[in-house]
Design a protein around this motif. Structure first.
Motif, short mmCIF file in Angstrom:
data_model
loop_
_atom_site.label_atom_id
_atom_site.label_comp_id
_atom_site.label_asym_id
_atom_site.label_seq_id
_atom_site.Cartn_x
_atom_site.Cartn_y
_atom_site.Cartn_z
N LYS A 145 63.81 51.23 -26.36
CA LYS A 145 63.77 51.85 -27.52
C LYS A 145 62.75 51.31 -28.19
O LYS A 145 62.16 51.98 -29.42
CB LYS A 145 65.16 51.55 -28.27
CG LYS A 145 66.24 51.93 -27.57
CD LYS A 145 67.57 51.68 -28.27
CE LYS A 145 68.96 52.23 -27.76
NZ LYS A 145 70.10 51.80 -28.14
N ASN A 146 62.19 49.83 -28.22
CA ASN A 146 61.30 49.53 -29.18
C ASN A 146 59.95 49.12 -28.49
O ASN A 146 59.00 48.32 -29.11
CB ASN A 146 61.80 47.99 -29.91
CG ASN A 146 62.93 48.22 -30.45
OD1 ASN A 146 63.01 49.07 -31.50
ND2 ASN A 146 64.12 47.52 -30.43
N MET A 147 59.77 49.63 -27.30
CA MET A 147 58.75 49.38 -26.40
C MET A 147 57.27 49.84 -26.92
O MET A 147 57.44 50.91 -27.53
CB MET A 147 58.85 49.91 -25.13
CG MET A 147 58.01 49.71 -23.95
SD MET A 147 58.70 50.06 -22.05
CE MET A 147 58.79 51.87 -22.57
N GLN A 148 56.26 49.09 -26.65
CA GLN A 148 54.95 49.48 -27.24
C GLN A 148 54.18 49.35 -25.92
O GLN A 148 54.21 48.83 -25.04
CB GLN A 148 54.34 48.39 -28.01
CG GLN A 148 55.13 48.59 -29.43
CD GLN A 148 54.49 47.19 -30.27
OE1 GLN A 148 54.86 46.17 -30.08
NE2 GLN A 148 53.85 47.73 -31.64
N VAL A 149 53.19 50.51 -25.92
CA VAL A 149 52.29 50.84 -24.92
C VAL A 149 50.72 50.84 -25.09
O VAL A 149 50.48 51.25 -26.15
CB VAL A 149 52.85 51.96 -24.01
CG1 VAL A 149 52.57 53.10 -25.05
CG2 VAL A 149 51.93 52.44 -22.80
N GLU B 284 46.21 54.68 -16.98
CA GLU B 284 47.11 53.61 -16.62
C GLU B 284 47.61 53.14 -18.02
O GLU B 284 46.74 53.41 -19.04
CB GLU B 284 46.27 52.42 -15.92
CG GLU B 284 45.03 52.03 -16.76
CD GLU B 284 44.00 50.98 -15.87
OE1 GLU B 284 44.65 50.39 -15.26
OE2 GLU B 284 42.91 51.31 -16.11
N THR B 285 48.84 52.64 -17.97
CA THR B 285 49.45 52.26 -19.11
C THR B 285 49.90 50.76 -19.04
O THR B 285 50.58 50.30 -17.85
CB THR B 285 50.64 53.14 -19.44
OG1 THR B 285 51.62 53.07 -18.35
CG2 THR B 285 50.27 54.35 -19.86
N TYR B 286 49.79 49.92 -20.14
CA TYR B 286 50.18 48.58 -20.23
C TYR B 286 51.46 48.42 -21.11
O TYR B 286 51.12 48.80 -22.23
CB TYR B 286 49.26 47.56 -20.64
CG TYR B 286 48.05 47.64 -19.16
CD1 TYR B 286 48.05 46.56 -18.36
CD2 TYR B 286 46.89 48.35 -19.07
CE1 TYR B 286 47.13 46.63 -17.40
CE2 TYR B 286 46.02 48.50 -18.27
CZ TYR B 286 46.02 47.55 -17.37
OH TYR B 286 45.10 47.30 -16.32
N TYR B 287 52.45 47.82 -20.82
CA TYR B 287 53.59 47.81 -21.60
C TYR B 287 53.73 46.47 -22.00
O TYR B 287 53.56 45.39 -21.31
CB TYR B 287 54.93 47.98 -21.06
CG TYR B 287 55.02 49.55 -20.36
CD1 TYR B 287 55.31 50.25 -21.19
CD2 TYR B 287 54.37 49.74 -19.11
CE1 TYR B 287 55.39 51.80 -20.89
CE2 TYR B 287 54.27 50.90 -18.56
CZ TYR B 287 54.95 52.42 -19.41
OH TYR B 287 54.82 53.30 -19.10
#
Length: 660
Positions: free
Chosen positions: A29-33, A106-109
């Motif tokens: 819900k509050n994740m940033q990427v 590519e995605t970093y969380y």
């Protein structure tokens, strides 16, 4: 970067949807990427391709144009976006004549950790220890104790005091290849209770470790000399410190308890108090049981930790210790294969990757002829159809090779294993092409060329997508292109051995072509390379005999149930028979073989690829594979094209790609 996704000419936008990974510390819900986009433009001269890049409803890059013939990696350093719906949009600008493209993303969380970091003094001392012993092969990076899930290997930390920084209470560097004197940094770690430096090559005298917290000091099986500091002896005599020194030169002059196995002494004391005949009988029974287990082979793996080779191979591969092998194989519990080389065990690395651990029968490096060639070859060659060597174990008592685990076994097992699953014709051709491409790489792309010398169906492994992977490079040899051959002793497997090579000992790349031809005949017929009943036949001769007696369909594997294209079968058979010509000069090259197989492979849907010809329905394992590896493409609107990595849901007109 060798593949790119672009949109159909009817669309002007491409939407990329990223599914979040499953992780206990991620709050979706509050994740940033943090996204990183990769582009490579290879389209013609002066391409006019311009587009805007959006994420989380924000414009990230405006009027972007990929550079020609080089990679552009686009990201905004330190700018984390709200995950929102996990989508990113590439939107063609009005001045652009070409549609958007993308090669990779590519995605970093962002994972926020609220735990305290390790006490700064312990951090500094452990870094000093790492530098002192040059522990580059151990994955000691970041904070030693935090996050708890990623604490340093061999360290035990105390987290009991929630309002204080965790402290290091135990260090286990047993059998870690340590050399030189004992690091004085240990004596400064005021919370250290257990220090295990056994089974290394430590030299010199024991420092004066004045640590009141230290309860266990295990320095056994090193090269330490005296004297023993008084402060340590006083703590031992007071029962405050368990000191272990057996196996050191210092114990040649000292006969105290810490120079002997205390457990043995305790057992001996207990034996004195019991009836001797009963004990003798018990010991005899126990010895019989242990003997039987040893003969079964399960106890072959004694404690070899002290036999680690000091000098390692000069290859860019991870070197595993024997203790690490025991850990990743769960003490050599699961056997997945046996052969003349030894036993193959199933294992799992620290990161969860499944591996196959091949433990060689030889108990010394001097007796092994296949170990070094395989390590040297696989450390230099890298191809999608060649097995990946993760690392090796170089122990005087145990030699082992660690590979990627192939869940579908080998080609021989699927061709002649049982009736529960059968490869259809297209699957067989794809596997043949995979093996051919691997051999072509060895022959044409390696300098000098490499001859495998043991191409056969048991050495063609299959991953969960049924992609063929060539393995077992123990007999491989480099081949100098400046010469037509090299002299060697003929080696290989009965039935696959090139007759010209066998007769002359002259090795060429055509030796592999012959073995590949035998393998192709196995794929067609389902028969072994040498048939024993009703009379002995070499497979090529059996094929010729059968065709002379009837027609081509008499040789085809009955498990195909006549579900194959006759002209395709005839062409593959002709190719196989050309590969097994007695004279090497008359055989095709592997490049020619690859070209022929590619031309023969029909364009088949992934639906057909995942259906077994023997049952006419989808195998459950194939259904799961396709579910996990599908890439879905759909039209979202007249103006938008979308693709989603991961699992697709609620999307229409799904097109399932094969994943090959």
């Amino acid at each position: 970067m060798q593949n790119a996704l672009t949109v159909d000419m009817n669309f002007s936008r491409s939407r990329i949807i990223i599914s979040p990974p499953e992780h206990p510390n991620l709050d979706t819900k509050n994740m940033q990427v943090l996204p990183i986009f990769h582009f490579a433009e290879i389209n013609g001269s002066n391409p006019n391709r311009r587009f805007d890049i959006y994420g989380a409803g924000e414009l990230l890059f405006s009027d972007f144009s990929p550079s020609r013939f080089r990679v552009d990696s686009m990201h905004q350093n330190g700018r984390f976006l709200p995950y929102a719906d996990g989508s990113f949009l590439l939107n063609k600008t009005g001045s652009s004549t070409l549609k958007p493209l993308i090669n990779a993303i590519e995605t970093y969380y962002l994972v926020r950790m609220d735990k305290l970091t390790t006490d700064s003094e312990d951090v500094n001392y452990m870094k000093e220890v790492k530098n002192h012993y040059n522990l580059t092969r151990i994955n000691w990076n970041g904070d030693p104790c935090s996050p708890r899930e990623y604490s340093w290997e061999g360290l035990t930390c105390d987290y009991s005091k929630s309002n204080q920084n965790p402290r290091v209470v135990s260090v286990n560097l047993s059998a870690s290849g340590l050399k030189g004197g004992l690091a004085i940094s240990f004596m400064n770690m005021v919370s250290l209770e257990n220090l295990d430096l056994s089974h290394n090559n430590l030299t010199g005298a024991i420092p004066d470790y004045q640590l009141k917290s230290l309860k266990i000091l295990n320095l056994s099986n090193n090269q330490l000399v005296g004297p023993i500091p008084d402060s340590i002896l006083q703590r031992v005599q007071a029962g405050l410190l368990d000191l272990r020194l057996e196996g050191n030169p210092i114990c040649s002059e000292v006969k105290d308890t810490y120079c002997s196995n205390k457990k043995k002494n305790t057992i001996q004391a207990m034996l004195i108090t019991v009836v001797v005949p009963v004990v003798v009988v018990a010991i005899l029974v126990l010895m019989c049981i242990i003997g039987k287990l040893c003969w079964k082979g399960k106890s072959d793996h004694e404690d070899y930790a002290m036999y680690e080779e000091e000098t390692s191979l000069h290859v860019d591969l991870r070197r595993f210790t024997y203790i690490e092998l025991k850990l990743i194989t769960n003490d050599f519990q699961s056997i997945i294969g046996k052969g003349g080389f030894g036993i193959v065990y199933h294992g799992k690395l620290e990161n969860g990757d499944e591996v196959a651990v091949k433990v060689l029968m030889e108990t010394s490096i001097a007796e092994s002829t296949d170990f070094f060639p395989e390590v040297q070859t696989l450390s230099k060659v890298h191809h999608k159809n060649l097995v990946t060597l993760k690392g090796y174990c170089q122990n005087k008592k145990c030699l082992a090779l660690i590979y990627d685990f192939m869940s579908r076994g080998n080609l021989q097992q699927l061709i002649r294993g049982g009736d529960d699953y059968s490869l259809n014709w297209e699957q067989r051709l794809h596997i043949a092409l995979d093996a051919a491409q691997g051999l072509e790489y060895l022959h044409e792309s390696c300098t000098p060329s490499i001859v495998h010398r043991d191409v056969k169906t048991p050495n063609i492994l299959l991953d969960k997508n049924l992609v063929g992977i060539i393995s077992d490079f123990g007999l491989s040899r480099a081949f100098n292109d400046a010469h037509t051959h090299i002299s060697t002793v003929a080696a290989g497997t009965l039935g696959y051995l090139d007759p010209e090579y066998h007769a002359t000992f002259q090795l060429t790349v055509k030796t592999d072509v012959y073995s590949f031809g035998i393998m192709l005949l196995e794929i067609i017929t389902g028969q072994p390379p040498v048939l024993m009943e009703p009379q002995t036949f070499h497979l090529p001769n059996w094929v010729r005999h059968k065709i002379a007696m009837g027609n081509i369909h008499d040789i085809v594997d009955k498990r195909l149930l006549d579900q194959y294209d006759a002209s395709s079968l005839q062409s593959v058979l002709d190719l196989a028979m050309n590969c097994v010509k007695n004279a090497a000069i008359h055989r095709p090259t592997m490049t020619e073989v690859v070209s022929r197989l590619k031309a023969l492979l029909p364009v088949v849907s992934s639906e057909k690829l995942s259906v077994s010809a023997s049952t006419g329905s989808m195998n459950p394992m194939d259904a799961e594979i396709r579910r996990q590896f599908q890439l879905t493409i759909s039209g979202v609107s007249n103006e938008e094209n979308s693709f989603q990595s991961g699992y697709g849901g609620g999307m229409s007109e799904l097109i399932h790609l094969s994943g090959r």
